[in-house]
Design an enzyme around this catalytic site. Sequence first.
Site, PDB file in Angstrom:
ATOM      1  N   ARG A 159      -5.430  -0.233   3.635  1.00 28.00           N
ATOM      2  CA  ARG A 159      -5.414   0.359   2.268  1.00 28.00           C
ATOM      3  C   ARG A 159      -4.530  -1.036   1.894  1.00 28.00           C
ATOM      4  NH1 ARG A 159      -3.911   5.351   4.708  1.00 28.00           N
ATOM      5  NH2 ARG A 159      -1.988   4.866   4.491  1.00 28.00           N
ATOM      6  N   SER A 197       9.321   5.638   4.298  1.00 23.83           N
ATOM      7  CA  SER A 197       8.834   6.873   4.354  1.00 23.83           C
ATOM      8  C   SER A 197       9.429   7.667   4.726  1.00 23.83           C
ATOM      9  CB  SER A 197       7.845   6.791   6.345  1.00 23.83           C
ATOM     10  OG  SER A 197       6.815   7.889   6.699  1.00 23.83           O
ATOM     11  N   GLU A 257       0.811  -1.267  -0.367  1.00 24.76           N
ATOM     12  CA  GLU A 257      -0.199   0.379   0.013  1.00 24.76           C
ATOM     13  C   GLU A 257       0.828   1.371  -0.293  1.00 24.76           C
ATOM     14  OE1 GLU A 257      -0.792   2.344   2.028  1.00 24.76           O
ATOM     15  OE2 GLU A 257       0.065   2.130   3.458  1.00 24.76           O
ATOM     16  N   HIS A 260       6.657   8.699  17.453  1.00 27.09           N
ATOM     17  CA  HIS A 260       5.669   9.175  15.957  1.00 27.09           C
ATOM     18  C   HIS A 260       4.620   9.658  16.665  1.00 27.09           C
ATOM     19  CE1 HIS A 260       2.715   8.185  12.853  1.00 27.09           C
ATOM     20  NE2 HIS A 260       3.979   8.342  12.469  1.00 27.09           N
ATOM     21  N   PHE A 303       3.165  17.002  13.368  1.00 26.42           N
ATOM     22  CA  PHE A 303       2.359  18.132  11.924  1.00 26.42           C
ATOM     23  C   PHE A 303       1.085  18.206  11.803  1.00 26.42           C
ATOM     24  CE2 PHE A 303       0.647  16.677   7.538  1.00 26.42           C
ATOM     25  CZ  PHE A 303       1.391  17.204   7.004  1.00 26.42           C
ATOM     26  N   HIS A 323       4.853   7.318   2.062  1.00 30.78           N
ATOM     27  CA  HIS A 323       5.053   5.858   2.779  1.00 30.78           C
ATOM     28  C   HIS A 323       5.134   5.022   1.865  1.00 30.78           C
ATOM     29  CE1 HIS A 323       1.838   5.954   5.544  1.00 30.78           C
ATOM     30  NE2 HIS A 323       1.517   4.072   4.797  1.00 30.78           N
TER      31      HIS A 323
END
Length: 362
Positions: A178, A229, A143, A311, A318, A335
């Site tokens: 995904r 990523s 994915e 993370h 972000f 990614h």
Amino acid sequence: MIDSAIPEHLRCTRTRPANTPADFQPPYPSYSVRFPERASELVMAIIGAQYKTASDADGAARLTLSAFLTAPTSPPSFFEWASVTDNKGFYNISTLAYWPSKAAYEAWAEQSGFREWWQGLKPEGCRHGWFLEVFFPTMDRLETLFNTRETPEGCAHMREDMSRAVQEHGYWGSMRDRLPASQTDALTGAKATAGDFNGPQTTLTCSSEDVIVGRVSIPGKKNLAVIRSGQDWLDTSPEERKLYLETMHPVLTKGMDFLRDHGDEVGCYSCRFMDVVDPATAKAHKDRTFGLAYFDDLASLERWCKEHPTHLAIFGGFHQYARKLQNNVTLRVFHEVMVLEPAQQLFEYVACHSGTGMLVKY
Ligand code: HEM
């Protein structure tokens, strides 16, 4: 109109429900790569050299590998170079090369002379280490997610198209949703055990700090999860670049250092935070990076993303970043994730130190 990350020809009746919350509307658009329908798998190879220090890297390994990569028969569809100095201080430079099928990779390995050369490498005679890590994911075990449709990265260089904005992102568990294979498969891995993290068996030389091992092949692991990523701030404005370098890059580095140095606490076998190398100057770009990490199980990768402070700091950072820029983000992130059967993995190391890639954990 919203799209599904899973292309139509790979959709099937789910026996495992998706994690998408009811009536979920993604907060911002993201896209997945579309490959030709006839594509049944692809290949990603990481082929590199390892030196005791960066100043030992004289460019010869890059020239040797470049000659194979540019051979006329079945060359990779795309390749680039990246480097990292690891936590033992060794400098690693490798190509990341992509082929549209296993047959194409095999034809290249055979006809370029790469395979014969690789098999003939004698660890005792090597001035530096060499490593070969190859992944052969079928399309149902791959994915991708991009925040832009325009700039391809990695396997997207083999795209037929990009999807429209996809439904399956912006919530925890969307990576799994995904993955076409997750419609019917829990993709459970073989949990890394303490023994997996022991040192290697065959030593070539051994100084007080470094154990250099001979030639070692590591068998594939059940449902190993591989993530690349990437971050690209090449085209950001001076204001955004400053914000990225001051607020995002430091937390990302912290997260990558954690996975590299304490990955065994969260099921991460290996993590390299790499700088993409400018092919003309052979120097690190310093505005394109990626984390390349191998986890024992997709669930371990999910848990690290969702629960680990490193993370969470990247993720929270972000959102603040996007808010400060009033959502005018030019930073490109993407990614690619693969969950691999044992037979879809190849790991071989020649004269590398015992902390390299999957080497230390066999
Ligand atoms: C998910 C931010 C680096 C692993 C996400 C999401 C964001 C994010 C916003 C949610 C995406 C969505 O579904 O729309 C970032 C930023 C990074 C970064 C800004 C760097 C600047 C990394 C790295 C890794 C990683 C280096 C691993 C090596 C993941 C994974 C998910 C994720 C696996 C999917 C989680 C799930 O759906 O369950 N990240 N991330 N990220 N990130 Fe990161």
